[in-house]
Design an enzyme around this catalytic site. Structure first.
Site, PDB file in Angstrom:
ATOM      1  N   HIS A   1     -39.927  29.555  -6.574  1.00 11.70           N
ATOM      2  CA  HIS A   1     -38.835  30.436  -6.106  1.00 11.70           C
ATOM      3  C   HIS A   1     -38.834  30.517  -4.582  1.00 11.70           C
ATOM      4  CE1 HIS A   1     -39.299  32.877 -10.104  1.00 11.70           C
ATOM      5  NE2 HIS A   1     -38.313  32.010 -10.233  1.00 11.70           N
TER       6      HIS A   1
ATOM      7  N   GLU B   1     -29.761  31.350  -4.054  1.00 18.76           N
ATOM      8  CA  GLU B   1     -30.507  30.110  -3.819  1.00 18.76           C
ATOM      9  C   GLU B   1     -29.570  28.949  -3.499  1.00 18.76           C
ATOM     10  OE1 GLU B   1     -32.919  31.287  -7.470  1.00 18.76           O
ATOM     11  OE2 GLU B   1     -34.230  29.804  -6.551  1.00 18.76           O
TER      12      GLU B   1
ATOM     13  N   ASN C   1     -28.519  21.127  -9.225  1.00 19.24           N
ATOM     14  CA  ASN C   1     -29.807  21.476  -9.824  1.00 19.24           C
ATOM     15  C   ASN C   1     -29.908  20.667 -11.110  1.00 19.24           C
ATOM     16  OD1 ASN C   1     -32.094  22.591 -10.867  1.00 19.24           O
ATOM     17  ND2 ASN C   1     -31.391  24.712 -10.809  1.00 19.24           N
TER      18      ASN C   1
ATOM     19  N   ARG D   1     -42.776  33.941 -20.235  1.00 21.01           N
ATOM     20  CA  ARG D   1     -44.102  33.495 -19.772  1.00 21.01           C
ATOM     21  C   ARG D   1     -45.074  34.679 -19.750  1.00 21.01           C
ATOM     22  NH1 ARG D   1     -41.250  31.034 -15.009  1.00 21.01           N
ATOM     23  NH2 ARG D   1     -40.542  28.996 -15.705  1.00 21.01           N
TER      24      ARG D   1
ATOM     25  N   ARG E   1     -31.775  20.882  -5.479  1.00 15.91           N
ATOM     26  CA  ARG E   1     -32.952  21.696  -5.712  1.00 15.91           C
ATOM     27  C   ARG E   1     -34.033  20.791  -6.301  1.00 15.91           C
ATOM     28  NH1 ARG E   1     -33.886  26.773  -9.831  1.00 15.91           N
ATOM     29  NH2 ARG E   1     -35.811  27.405  -8.840  1.00 15.91           N
TER      30      ARG E   1
END
Ligand code: AMP
Length: 402
Positions: free
Chosen positions: A182, A387, A7, A244, A93
């Protein structure tokens, strides 16, 4: 076979080496401060990756970071493999696949071009993700690589779910629409949910997945396919998150920008990095800290928790309406897997939909478990996401035999 999952961010690179026979992580780590004067590699290995090997260094670029990761993996004292050739493939990713990718794909020239074409949609992440891919090509030539997109699972949404009510020309010219993120987690968790529910003789046609972590998103999944999701063109849309804001009236942007003499970009930075749980509570973006602050009587922290749960509850109701019912509700990611009080709060008042949590069963943390009352119409489960394993499984499926 062992698969390296990468990632890559603009100045950091996370990795996991996964043994696909056992599906266990044999080593993992983080290269930080890439491209800066001083950098650091933290490499973890051994049982439950509890052993630590730290190297202070300077990473000129992503290639030098990958080079050091490979050296750590084969290091005679701290390594976990004898030869880099034991790594059968690399899975990356990638944040944004636009509408070009509905699934993971082998990295080739066309794939790299498509990732580049999506730079305007993921300006911070996609260039870094591509740098990670190019670095692996340079350092381990011949090892197959796979790109796994955060947006791909959501590509099955119908236009009425993914279009924004703005002039059509902006969609046509700039591809402005909801993409969702996601996706690897939503796919992994919904797939596992369907498996479990069917094995228990339960219906699994209409599922809502709540991925609740520092970043949070929900998705509505009908017969295994995503029909709606809460994040949008960027991960800013949707529910209140760690830092956020989630959805708000777009006019708020102009109002803040004018009053604070900020540019749109600066204002969006506030909405991405200084809002959400952090902005409201003033305490922290981390749910554990916000819980603690609320317990200690911090009223703003309590309000942040109330807003967090209320917003998620509204999405669950909206998705039940969008799907014409709900068979199962799934909680995953850091908060979803660990915060029993948060789950209970989200489900408060949802018994009219058939959602009823069993207080004793809900005490679970970080493991697969049913938490709904016996006999409740809707199955509510905690299903841990993974993930990296999902990326590794896709990588294995696409590269086996190559
Ligand atoms: P993630 O982004 O999926 O890693 O999730 C990070 C979030 O999970 C942070 O807000 C953490 O505070 C939250 N989290 C982790 N463990 C717990 C816990 N035991 N109780 C509440 N929140 C938790």
């Amino acid at each position: 076979m062992k698969i390296l999952v990468i990632n890559a961010g603009s100045s950091s690179l996370k990795y996991q080496l996964i043994d696909m026979d056992t599906q266990l992580v044999v080593a993992k780590g983080l290269a930080e401060r890439i491209g800066m004067d001083t950098g650091k590699l933290t490499h973890k290995y051994g049982r439950d990756c509890e052993e630590k090997f730290v190297v202070d260094t300077c990473f000129k670029d992503h290639t030098s970071a990958i080079q050091l990761v490979l050296e750590a993996l084969v290091d005679k004292d701290h390594g976990v493999i004898a030869d880099v050739k034991e790594i059968g493939a690399v899975g990356h990713r990638v944040l944004h696949g636009g509408d070009k990718f509905t699934a993971s794909c082998i990295v080739d020239d066309a794939c790299k071009k498509a990732i580049r074409d999506c730079f305007p949609l993921g300006p911070l992440h996609n260039p870094a993700n591509l740098q990670g891919i190019l670095a692996c090509e340079a350092v381990m030539p011949g090892t197959p690589q796979v790109a796994v997109f955060d947006t791909a699972f959501h590509q099955t949404m119908p236009p009425e779910a993914y279009m924004y009510g703005i002039p059509m020309e902006y969609y046509k010219k700039y591809a402005i629409r909801r993409y969702g993120f996601h996706g690897t987690s939503h796919r992994f968790v919904s797939g596992r949910a369907i498996e479990i529910l069917k094995a228990n003789g339960k219906k699994a046609d209409k599922i809502v997945i709540c991925h609740l972590g520092n970043g949070s998103s929900l998705s509505a999944v009908v017969n295994g396919k995503c029909v709606d999701t809460s994040m949008g063109l960027t991960p800013l849309e949707g529910v209140l998150m760690g830092t956020r804001s989630g959805s708000l009236d777009p006019a708020v942007v102009e109002c803040i920008a004018n009053n604070e003499h900020m540019t749109v970009t600066e204002t969006l930075n506030v909405l991405n990095k200084k809002s959400g749980l952090l902005g409201i509570s003033g305490a922290s973006s981390d749910m554990r800290d916000v819980n603690k602050a609320a317990e200690e009587g911090n009223k703003d922290a309590q309000l942040a928790l109330d807003m967090w749960a209320y917003g998620i509850r509204k999405y669950i109701g909206a998705y039940a309406a969008a799907m014409g019912g709900i068979d199962a509700l799934i909680f995953t990611a850091g908060i979803g897997e660990n915060d029993a009080a948060g789950r209970a709060k989200v489900c408060e008042g949802l018994s009219f939909l058939g959602i009823e949590i069993d207080e004793a069963k809900n005490k679970v943390r970080g493991e697969e478990a049913c938490i709904s009352k016996d006999g409740a119409p809707v199955q509510v489960w905690v299903i841990p996401t993974n993930e990296e394993l999902a990326i590794a499984l896709d990588t294995l499926a696409l590269t086996e035999g190559k």
